[in-house]
Motif scaffolding. Sequence first.
Motif, PDB file in Angstrom:
ATOM      1  N   ASN A 139      41.475  -0.917 -40.162  1.00  0.00           N
ATOM      2  CA  ASN A 139      41.323   0.107 -41.182  1.00  0.00           C
ATOM      3  C   ASN A 139      40.244   1.123 -40.818  1.00  0.00           C
ATOM      4  OD1 ASN A 139      41.478   1.538 -43.553  1.00  0.00           O
ATOM      5  ND2 ASN A 139      40.989  -0.163 -44.898  1.00  0.00           N
ATOM      6  N   HIS A 140      39.144   0.631 -40.228  1.00  0.00           N
ATOM      7  CA  HIS A 140      38.031   1.534 -39.924  1.00  0.00           C
ATOM      8  C   HIS A 140      38.305   2.430 -38.716  1.00  0.00           C
ATOM      9  CE1 HIS A 140      37.306  -2.042 -37.423  1.00  0.00           C
ATOM     10  NE2 HIS A 140      36.695  -1.237 -36.582  1.00  0.00           N
ATOM     11  N   LYS A 141      39.425   2.204 -38.017  1.00  0.00           N
ATOM     12  CA  LYS A 141      39.752   3.017 -36.843  1.00  0.00           C
ATOM     13  C   LYS A 141      40.906   3.992 -37.084  1.00  0.00           C
ATOM     14  CE  LYS A 141      38.062  -0.244 -33.353  1.00  0.00           C
ATOM     15  NZ  LYS A 141      38.423  -1.017 -32.130  1.00  0.00           N
ATOM     16  N   SER A 182      30.601   7.530 -44.832  1.00  0.00           N
ATOM     17  CA  SER A 182      31.137   6.210 -44.492  1.00  0.00           C
ATOM     18  C   SER A 182      31.349   6.147 -42.984  1.00  0.00           C
ATOM     19  CB  SER A 182      32.479   6.009 -45.220  1.00  0.00           C
ATOM     20  OG  SER A 182      33.264   5.016 -44.587  1.00  0.00           O
ATOM     21  N   TYR A 225      33.708   4.824 -41.330  1.00  0.00           N
ATOM     22  CA  TYR A 225      35.098   4.751 -40.909  1.00  0.00           C
ATOM     23  C   TYR A 225      35.470   6.014 -40.135  1.00  0.00           C
ATOM     24  CZ  TYR A 225      36.284   0.575 -43.640  1.00  0.00           C
ATOM     25  OH  TYR A 225      36.372  -0.701 -44.108  1.00  0.00           O
ATOM     26  N   ARG A 226      36.410   5.886 -39.213  1.00  0.00           N
ATOM     27  CA  ARG A 226      36.760   7.013 -38.352  1.00  0.00           C
ATOM     28  C   ARG A 226      37.227   8.223 -39.157  1.00  0.00           C
ATOM     29  NH1 ARG A 226      41.034   7.087 -33.194  1.00  0.00           N
ATOM     30  NH2 ARG A 226      41.017   9.372 -32.922  1.00  0.00           N
ATOM     31  N   ARG A 274      31.474   2.574 -47.293  1.00  0.00           N
ATOM     32  CA  ARG A 274      32.764   2.290 -46.645  1.00  0.00           C
ATOM     33  C   ARG A 274      33.846   1.975 -47.686  1.00  0.00           C
ATOM     34  NH1 ARG A 274      29.778  -2.364 -46.554  1.00  0.00           N
ATOM     35  NH2 ARG A 274      30.858  -4.330 -47.033  1.00  0.00           N
ATOM     36  N   GLU A 275      35.085   1.929 -47.197  1.00  0.00           N
ATOM     37  CA  GLU A 275      36.228   1.613 -48.039  1.00  0.00           C
ATOM     38  C   GLU A 275      36.192   0.161 -48.515  1.00  0.00           C
ATOM     39  OE1 GLU A 275      38.201   1.857 -50.171  1.00  0.00           O
ATOM     40  OE2 GLU A 275      39.907   2.939 -49.380  1.00  0.00           O
TER      41      GLU A 275
END
Length: 315
Positions: free
Chosen positions: A29-31, A64, A66-67, A94-95
């Motif tokens: 998810n973070h990418k 955040s 995340y990408r 972050r999410e």
Amino acid sequence: MGRPRLIILVRHGESESNCDKSINRYVPNHKVPLTARGHEQATAAGKKLREMLLPGENILIYTSPYRRTRETTQDIVSQLGNVEYRVYEEPRLREQDFGNFQFDEEEMTRIWKDRARYGHFFYRIPNGESAADVYDRCAGFNETLFRQFSSDKFAKVLVLVTHGLMTRVFLMKWYRWTVERFESLKNVNYCEFVVMERQENDKYLLKNKMRTWNDPQPDPIITTTTTSPDSDGNSIEEKQNQIRILYEQVRKEEELNNKITVQPTDLAQVVKENTLKEHELLPDVDADVVCDIEDVLDGAGQNWSEMEYGESEEH
């Protein structure tokens, strides 16, 4: 006190997982990156931000890690020109954690049904977080901000580049909204600005009218939900329509399984009345964003649908 003139929350631009939910089964998810349209949205947001500044104002940006949020931030600052700004990554923005790689469509649909029945705020995603967990780390971040506000050198404009659910949780914590009110709110749009403006009493007025599930909806249509990342963007609307149909099925099932007549004097009615009274007495809630709490208490489960396989309109 160095309280900023504006606090602006910005949701990231459209990401690839917003257009193709299957990505969440094999890309962390973070990418997940932005789409081409997401970059355009973020660039436009940067231009808008610059236009909102008063002469000489500087900016502090927390993003955040995340990408998709970092790419959004990069596109925003690319439009700031000679404006003074600083950028810091903040993991607490972050999410919501959806449990690493996500399950197939059938299993995710079952999870969202469970969340609809259990309650969006307290339901914990398997191996992940609940919105209540997100609230806890958001509370810690708010405390950090309040300590920083004690410095006269704090930036005049604070920008938080984050996610849809975190935006709503941040507002819930800041304005002391109830769980029911949180559950009534929809996500903000991609790169939409949620603006909080400092008043003479140092309190912040929410300038936006937040959208709720009671807002008018288009007639549902049955369509596909998975498209390629270079789609024309209709996939989001298509997905929302299909989820609405699915929710209606869940709601009808619940009606069939719950035929008990509630007496006016029972505990549920007392709790409902107290919640309404509490909501009316909250001092920091802007009247423009008051939702119909009574409707929410009667049907708060429906915004399980707003999260796609990760965030449903969110990722």
